[in-house]
Design an enzyme around this catalytic site. Sequence first.
Site: not given
Ligand SMILES: Cc1cc2nc3c(=O)[nH]c(=O)nc-3n(C[C@H](O)[C@H](O)[C@H](O)COP(=O)(O)OP(=O)(O)OC[C@H]3O[C@@H](n4cnc5c(N)ncnc54)[C@H](O)[C@@H]3O)c2cc1C
Ligand SMILES: NC(=O)c1ccc[n+]([C@@H]2O[C@H](COP(=O)([O-])OP(=O)(O)OC[C@H]3O[C@@H](n4cnc5c(N)ncnc54)[C@H](O)[C@@H]3O)[C@@H](O)[C@H]2O)c1
Length: 447
Positions: A41, A177, A302, A318, A436
């Site tokens: 992701t 997000i 996650d 790690r 500064h």
């Molecule tokens: C839009 C968005 C923005 C984000 N921005 C930030 C940010 O700015 N900073 C930050 O720290 N975090 C951010 N996050 C959160 C961050 O992406 C996650 O916390 C992180 O990727 C988690 O890592 P992970 O290894 O647990 O899982 P993932 O990165 O989700 O990787 C899991 C992998 O497992 C694979 N997989 C799943 N099921 C299976 C299966 N059955 N067989 C084989 N493969 C499989 C998936 O395809 C995926 O590639 C963001 C998330 C989103 C959605």
């Molecule tokens: N984008 C980033 O910067 C970033 C960074 C690190 C981690 N993540 C992770 O990604 C995950 C998902 O983040 P996210 O922003 O999707 O959601 P979130 O799980 O943080 O929050 C969900 C939001 O959806 C809103 N919501 C719920 N019902 C609603 C409705 N009916 N109408 C409108 N809004 C409603 C809630 O008020 C809440 O603020 C989180 O676990 C976050 O920690 C994102």
Amino acid sequence: MGFDYDLFIIGAGPGGIAAARRAAEYGARVAISERDRVGGTCVVHGCIPEKLMVYAASFSHVFEDADEYGWGKVHRRVNWDRFMAAKDRAIEHLSQLHIQHLQEAGVELIYGNTKFLDASTLDIEGRKVTADKILIAVGGEAVKPNVPGIEYAITSRQMFELKQQPEHIAIIGSDQIAVKCAGSMNGLISKVTLVIPEDRILPGRDETLRTTVQESMTKNGIQIFCNTKVKKIERVRDSLRLSLSGDDRDTITVDTVLCVMGRVPNLSGLDLEKAGVAVNRGAIAVDEYSYTNKANIYAVGDCTNRPHWTPVAIASGRAFADTVFGKQPRTVSFECIPSAVSSQPEAATVGLTEVEAREKFGEAVCCYSQRFQPLFDSIAEPEQKTLIKLVVERNTDRVLGAHMVGEYAAEIIQCLGLAIRTGATKKDFDATIGIHPSAAEEFFTLR
Ligand SMILES: Cc1cc2nc3c(=O)[nH]c(=O)nc-3n(C[C@H](O)[C@H](O)[C@H](O)COP(=O)(O)OP(=O)(O)OC[C@H]3O[C@@H](n4cnc5c(N)ncnc54)[C@H](O)[C@@H]3O)c2cc1C
Ligand SMILES: NC(=O)c1ccc[n+]([C@@H]2O[C@H](COP(=O)([O-])OP(=O)(O)OC[C@H]3O[C@@H](n4cnc5c(N)ncnc54)[C@H](O)[C@@H]3O)[C@@H](O)[C@H]2O)c1
């Protein structure tokens, strides 16, 4: 019994990759499976495309100010196809780098959806493998609410793959997000309407920070409907009509609806019950060493109920490898994790909010904050205020939290995180000489 591998990891995101490389360094025979693209992701559908979009959007703010700085007017429309192609190349490059690192570490990469047959046997699209130990690192996926017409709404995953730039996008969601995407699309000159069920964006963050970011978003032209929910989405010719219940309007018509209302662990299809792995509130239940209830199965990232951040997944991966293969048992502290929202302007935070601090320490909490016009705006049109805030416990003088809205907030708060984790006091802040002119220096002169 001889196993095919010492360690098999399901999911090549940040958590899985970090664990694989570290375990292989200890001499373990490691394989990792991935059903999508290596990087997970973070690299493919989250942090990286999101941040690249923030960068693309940031140009429009610079262009606006360029005239005042003597550059003259600059063309202000992005070429969506060119940006998307450049973003795809950057992601592909990062994904390839991860593949290369896995190869160099001697980790076998197997593509395919993976599920459990029993506690030591996995099926990867018809291929059966056995492993002494298995790490689940499957991450999470976006959830959508049960609203009629929700199938017309995209999630963040599709947001970064849109073929055409939206003219008018409605974003449902109030957290990071949603706020980031709203800021980016606004900067890229799409019309943006944010629909949130609360009275303000970023629930759970420091109140002053929430207000400051929301004011800036509104000033930048983002329409925010507070205390509002989407009841229904309908297709009307080429547009999407949202029926709303709330303070502002009954309906709005847009061309794109983005739904960002949280994520859930990717557990469906893993057949966890065949391995007997316990799940708690939708996430894999783990102890502080990432052990599940099954002695040979572990989980990080996650798909657990730890904070959903890339550095948390990496640190946990790690620590798992050090514990299980390096014979150096260790846990990861999830206290005081700095976090940022790349809104325009950027917001970042570490430690306790004022409300959290008051719940814990009551009257003993005092806050120091300042809102000021950044120096950059002394020439450019004054637009957004910079906010800095420290939350302090009076009895010990310890700084409990730092919050900032403004340019480079993420970089600044990242470093303050170290100071706060290691127990810095307000006196330590006061004794520090700043750089500064900078915004960060204001943290050291707060009264
Ligand atoms: C839009 C968005 C923005 C984000 N921005 C930030 C940010 O700015 N900073 C930050 O720290 N975090 C951010 N996050 C959160 C961050 O992406 C996650 O916390 C992180 O990727 C988690 O890592 P992970 O290894 O647990 O899982 P993932 O990165 O989700 O990787 C899991 C992998 O497992 C694979 N997989 C799943 N099921 C299976 C299966 N059955 N067989 C084989 N493969 C499989 C998936 O395809 C995926 O590639 C963001 C998330 C989103 C959605
Ligand atoms: N984008 C980033 O910067 C970033 C960074 C690190 C981690 N993540 C992770 O990604 C995950 C998902 O983040 P996210 O922003 O999707 O959601 P979130 O799980 O943080 O929050 C969900 C939001 O959806 C809103 N919501 C719920 N019902 C609603 C409705 N009916 N109408 C409108 N809004 C409603 C809630 O008020 C809440 O603020 C989180 O676990 C976050 O920690 C994102």
